[in-house]
Design a protein around this motif. Sequence first.
Motif, PDB file in Angstrom:
ATOM      1  N   LEU A  86       0.823  -1.193   0.000  1.00 15.27           N
ATOM      2  CA  LEU A  86       0.000   0.000   0.000  1.00 15.27           C
ATOM      3  C   LEU A  86       0.862   1.249   0.000  1.00 15.27           C
ATOM      4  CD1 LEU A  86      -2.669  -1.032   2.632  1.00 15.27           C
ATOM      5  CD2 LEU A  86      -2.756  -1.273   0.155  1.00 15.27           C
ATOM      6  N   GLY A  87       0.483   2.217  -0.811  1.00 16.76           N
ATOM      7  CA  GLY A  87       1.170   3.494  -0.814  1.00 16.76           C
ATOM      8  C   GLY A  87       0.735   4.346   0.358  1.00 16.76           C
ATOM      9  N   SER A  88       1.141   5.612   0.352  1.00 16.38           N
ATOM     10  CA  SER A  88       0.894   6.496   1.491  1.00 16.38           C
ATOM     11  C   SER A  88      -0.587   6.756   1.706  1.00 16.38           C
ATOM     12  CB  SER A  88       1.624   7.823   1.277  1.00 16.38           C
ATOM     13  OG  SER A  88       1.191   8.442   0.072  1.00 16.38           O
ATOM     14  N   GLY A  89      -1.419   6.504   0.683  1.00 16.54           N
ATOM     15  CA  GLY A  89      -2.842   6.749   0.818  1.00 16.54           C
ATOM     16  C   GLY A  89      -3.607   5.621   1.452  1.00 16.54           C
ATOM     17  N   GLY A  90      -2.918   4.538   1.874  1.00 14.01           N
ATOM     18  CA  GLY A  90      -3.604   3.415   2.502  1.00 14.01           C
ATOM     19  C   GLY A  90      -4.517   2.696   1.518  1.00 14.01           C
ATOM     20  N   LEU A  91      -5.628   2.160   2.019  1.00 16.06           N
ATOM     21  CA  LEU A  91      -6.527   1.383   1.175  1.00 16.06           C
ATOM     22  C   LEU A  91      -7.123   2.197   0.035  1.00 16.06           C
ATOM     23  CD1 LEU A  91      -8.371  -0.755   3.839  1.00 16.06           C
ATOM     24  CD2 LEU A  91      -7.028  -1.617   1.938  1.00 16.06           C
ATOM     25  N   GLU A  92      -7.173   3.510   0.206  1.00 18.42           N
ATOM     26  CA  GLU A  92      -7.742   4.352  -0.842  1.00 18.42           C
ATOM     27  C   GLU A  92      -6.668   4.917  -1.760  1.00 18.42           C
ATOM     28  OE1 GLU A  92     -10.795   4.653  -1.389  1.00 18.42           O
ATOM     29  OE2 GLU A  92     -11.768   3.987   0.455  1.00 18.42           O
ATOM     30  N   GLY A  93      -5.405   4.542  -1.538  1.00 17.52           N
ATOM     31  CA  GLY A  93      -4.311   5.184  -2.260  1.00 17.52           C
ATOM     32  C   GLY A  93      -3.697   4.321  -3.338  1.00 17.52           C
ATOM     33  N   ASN A  94      -2.406   4.535  -3.553  1.00 20.68           N
ATOM     34  CA  ASN A  94      -1.702   3.876  -4.633  1.00 20.68           C
ATOM     35  C   ASN A  94      -1.402   2.417  -4.304  1.00 20.68           C
ATOM     36  OD1 ASN A  94      -1.693   6.430  -5.656  1.00 20.68           O
ATOM     37  ND2 ASN A  94       0.461   6.818  -5.202  1.00 20.68           N
ATOM     38  N   ILE A  95      -1.187   1.624  -5.351  1.00 20.26           N
ATOM     39  CA  ILE A  95      -0.710   0.255  -5.226  1.00 20.26           C
ATOM     40  C   ILE A  95       0.725   0.253  -5.734  1.00 20.26           C
ATOM     41  CG2 ILE A  95      -1.027  -2.133  -5.906  1.00 20.26           C
ATOM     42  CD1 ILE A  95      -3.946  -1.474  -6.452  1.00 20.26           C
ATOM     43  N   ASP A  96       1.668  -0.164  -4.897  1.00 15.73           N
ATOM     44  CA  ASP A  96       3.085  -0.119  -5.255  1.00 15.73           C
ATOM     45  C   ASP A  96       3.677  -1.521  -5.316  1.00 15.73           C
ATOM     46  OD1 ASP A  96       2.903   2.623  -5.189  1.00 15.73           O
ATOM     47  OD2 ASP A  96       3.724   2.793  -3.155  1.00 15.73           O
ATOM     48  N   VAL A  97       4.511  -1.762  -6.315  1.00 19.77           N
ATOM     49  CA  VAL A  97       5.306  -2.975  -6.422  1.00 19.77           C
ATOM     50  C   VAL A  97       6.721  -2.552  -6.780  1.00 19.77           C
ATOM     51  CG1 VAL A  97       5.673  -5.123  -7.677  1.00 19.77           C
ATOM     52  CG2 VAL A  97       3.353  -4.404  -7.131  1.00 19.77           C
ATOM     53  N   LEU A 141       6.970   0.778  -9.012  1.00 21.35           N
ATOM     54  CA  LEU A 141       5.899   0.785  -9.994  1.00 21.35           C
ATOM     55  C   LEU A 141       4.576   1.004  -9.277  1.00 21.35           C
ATOM     56  CD1 LEU A 141       5.057   0.220 -13.005  1.00 21.35           C
ATOM     57  CD2 LEU A 141       4.741  -2.156 -12.283  1.00 21.35           C
ATOM     58  N   SER A 142       3.782   1.971  -9.733  1.00 24.66           N
ATOM     59  CA  SER A 142       2.557   2.328  -9.025  1.00 24.66           C
ATOM     60  C   SER A 142       1.354   2.384  -9.945  1.00 24.66           C
ATOM     61  CB  SER A 142       2.706   3.704  -8.348  1.00 24.66           C
ATOM     62  OG  SER A 142       3.727   3.696  -7.382  1.00 24.66           O
ATOM     63  N   GLY A 143       0.208   2.010  -9.375  1.00 29.66           N
ATOM     64  CA  GLY A 143      -1.073   2.293  -9.984  1.00 29.66           C
ATOM     65  C   GLY A 143      -1.685   3.440  -9.209  1.00 29.66           C
ATOM     66  N   ASP A 144      -1.632   4.626  -9.752  1.00 30.66           N
ATOM     67  CA  ASP A 144      -2.002   5.830  -9.008  1.00 30.66           C
ATOM     68  C   ASP A 144      -3.514   5.965  -8.848  1.00 30.66           C
ATOM     69  OD1 ASP A 144       0.643   6.530  -8.791  1.00 30.66           O
ATOM     70  OD2 ASP A 144       0.658   7.637 -10.677  1.00 30.66           O
ATOM     71  N   ASP A 145      -3.914   6.454  -7.670  1.00 35.53           N
ATOM     72  CA  ASP A 145      -5.312   6.766  -7.378  1.00 35.53           C
ATOM     73  C   ASP A 145      -6.233   5.577  -7.670  1.00 35.53           C
ATOM     74  OD1 ASP A 145      -4.612   9.376  -6.657  1.00 35.53           O
ATOM     75  OD2 ASP A 145      -4.595   9.980  -8.759  1.00 35.53           O
ATOM     76  N   VAL A 146      -5.787   4.393  -7.275  1.00 34.58           N
ATOM     77  CA  VAL A 146      -6.552   3.166  -7.512  1.00 34.58           C
ATOM     78  C   VAL A 146      -7.119   2.664  -6.188  1.00 34.58           C
ATOM     79  CG1 VAL A 146      -6.441   0.781  -8.265  1.00 34.58           C
ATOM     80  CG2 VAL A 146      -5.170   2.518  -9.514  1.00 34.58           C
ATOM     81  N   THR A 147      -8.414   2.484  -6.131  1.00 34.59           N
ATOM     82  CA  THR A 147      -9.030   1.771  -5.016  1.00 34.59           C
ATOM     83  C   THR A 147      -9.323   0.367  -5.521  1.00 34.59           C
ATOM     84  OG1 THR A 147     -10.008   3.787  -4.133  1.00 34.59           O
ATOM     85  CG2 THR A 147     -10.937   1.696  -3.391  1.00 34.59           C
ATOM     86  N   TRP A 148      -8.453  -0.571  -5.194  1.00 35.61           N
ATOM     87  CA  TRP A 148      -8.538  -1.898  -5.784  1.00 35.61           C
ATOM     88  C   TRP A 148      -8.834  -2.920  -4.690  1.00 35.61           C
ATOM     89  CZ3 TRP A 148      -4.267  -5.667  -7.513  1.00 35.61           C
ATOM     90  CH2 TRP A 148      -4.818  -6.634  -8.352  1.00 35.61           C
ATOM     91  N   THR A 149     -10.104  -3.168  -4.449  1.00 33.96           N
ATOM     92  CA  THR A 149     -10.511  -4.165  -3.475  1.00 33.96           C
ATOM     93  C   THR A 149     -11.279  -5.261  -4.204  1.00 33.96           C
ATOM     94  OG1 THR A 149     -12.497  -2.878  -3.000  1.00 33.96           O
ATOM     95  CG2 THR A 149     -10.607  -2.564  -1.551  1.00 33.96           C
ATOM     96  N   THR A 150     -11.052  -6.501  -3.796  1.00 34.14           N
ATOM     97  CA  THR A 150     -11.626  -7.626  -4.522  1.00 34.14           C
ATOM     98  C   THR A 150     -12.329  -8.586  -3.567  1.00 34.14           C
ATOM     99  OG1 THR A 150      -9.522  -8.813  -4.360  1.00 34.14           O
ATOM    100  CG2 THR A 150      -9.898  -7.531  -6.344  1.00 34.14           C
ATOM    101  N   THR A 151     -13.451  -9.122  -4.019  1.00 40.09           N
ATOM    102  CA  THR A 151     -14.167 -10.183  -3.327  1.00 40.09           C
ATOM    103  C   THR A 151     -14.121 -11.431  -4.199  1.00 40.09           C
ATOM    104  OG1 THR A 151     -16.249  -9.476  -4.302  1.00 40.09           O
ATOM    105  CG2 THR A 151     -15.684  -8.559  -2.149  1.00 40.09           C
ATOM    106  N   PHE A 152     -14.510 -12.564  -3.636  1.00 41.55           N
ATOM    107  CA  PHE A 152     -14.290 -13.825  -4.327  1.00 41.55           C
ATOM    108  C   PHE A 152     -15.508 -14.737  -4.261  1.00 41.55           C
ATOM    109  CE2 PHE A 152     -10.341 -12.451  -2.220  1.00 41.55           C
ATOM    110  CZ  PHE A 152      -9.595 -12.157  -3.340  1.00 41.55           C
ATOM    111  N   GLU A 153     -15.477 -15.748  -5.113  1.00 37.27           N
ATOM    112  CA  GLU A 153     -16.399 -16.873  -5.005  1.00 37.27           C
ATOM    113  C   GLU A 153     -15.710 -17.971  -4.209  1.00 37.27           C
ATOM    114  OE1 GLU A 153     -18.284 -18.167  -8.649  1.00 37.27           O
ATOM    115  OE2 GLU A 153     -17.868 -16.213  -9.569  1.00 37.27           O
ATOM    116  N   ASP A 154     -16.449 -18.605  -3.328  1.00 33.62           N
ATOM    117  CA  ASP A 154     -15.882 -19.589  -2.419  1.00 33.62           C
ATOM    118  C   ASP A 154     -15.237 -20.748  -3.173  1.00 33.62           C
ATOM    119  OD1 ASP A 154     -15.587 -20.413   0.381  1.00 33.62           O
ATOM    120  OD2 ASP A 154     -16.804 -22.129  -0.224  1.00 33.62           O
ATOM    121  N   GLY A 155     -13.929 -20.992  -2.884  1.00 35.12           N
ATOM    122  CA  GLY A 155     -13.230 -22.143  -3.419  1.00 35.12           C
ATOM    123  C   GLY A 155     -12.773 -22.031  -4.861  1.00 35.12           C
TER     124      GLY A 155
END
Length: 311
Positions: free
Chosen positions: A46-57, A102-116
């Motif tokens: 997580l970037g400095s913006g936390g869950l609402e911020g950038n995604i860094d690798v 490497l960053s995805g700027d201003d991305v709120t990227w949260t994911t849910t799943f199907e069981d299994g």
Amino acid sequence: MRLTLLLLSLLVAAAPHAQYAPAADFASVLQATYSSRHGAYQYGRLGSGGLEGNIDVDLWLPNGAAGLEPGTLAVLYPDGSPHAYAAMTTLNTTDLSSVFVLSGDDVTWTTTFEDGLEYRFVLTMGDDLYVDFPFTASVSGSDDPYTTSDDKTWALETGPWFTHSMFQQREGQVGYLQYLMWVRDGSQDHEVSIRRDGQEIAWSFDDGDHPMRTFDRIYTAASRHSDGTFGKPTTDRERWSLEDVTPGTYQVVVTNADGDVVQEQTIEGGDGTFIPHTRSALDYQPRSRFLMPIQAGSSGQLNLFWLAPDE
């Protein structure tokens, strides 16, 4: 708890004519965080913006960043179609010439799943595959199809979080040694027992509340309290460090407060050090399975000794 990790140039100075392929920092990718507010997971450091911020690798680019194409960080369905997607378009330099964030700027990227259902996590840059691994998740909570995501809980069940861990040692700092791992239930306390031939020689305790656990004080076996209380050391406890490692196979066993074994791995010891994993060889292929052997941050260089499958 968040690691602030920057990749080092991986000894290129010692081999100036070597041309190693680019690679991603696997540890930064594994920092998945569950948000109870969103009822979902976010991936990538997580970037400095936390869950609402950038995604860094973090990327190691030994030949520089010239010509590097934009990247894509994605969770894919079994048929290869995207379940979640983030365009990674910003490449920031660091004070290390071959290391970039490497960053995805201003991305709120949260994911849910199907069981299994088995998903795949991938990072691509142009036609090159930097990260690729499968995982599954479980779903618990309300069966009401009209419920909000906050009324359900998604838990990672399989994936490299539960087959990879590491010891890290700060370069030049005698007595410094940490053990890092990921757990399914971040709300539970955990102990790690380091053994030779089934006999405990060192141990540590962590009572954090995050899926990534850091055991930052490793003690000798004699430092366990005589009353056997979980996670309780003696008052005159003695630290166990990399300098205490000798040649041979070490078993690393992690248990929770209920006594359940949640992870069990092995690592080979040398004279005052652990033997680096075969996947940490600088020319290891495929690069999507490469494990960085060195990291650096504000407090200095870290040497990483991974515990992980061979392939």
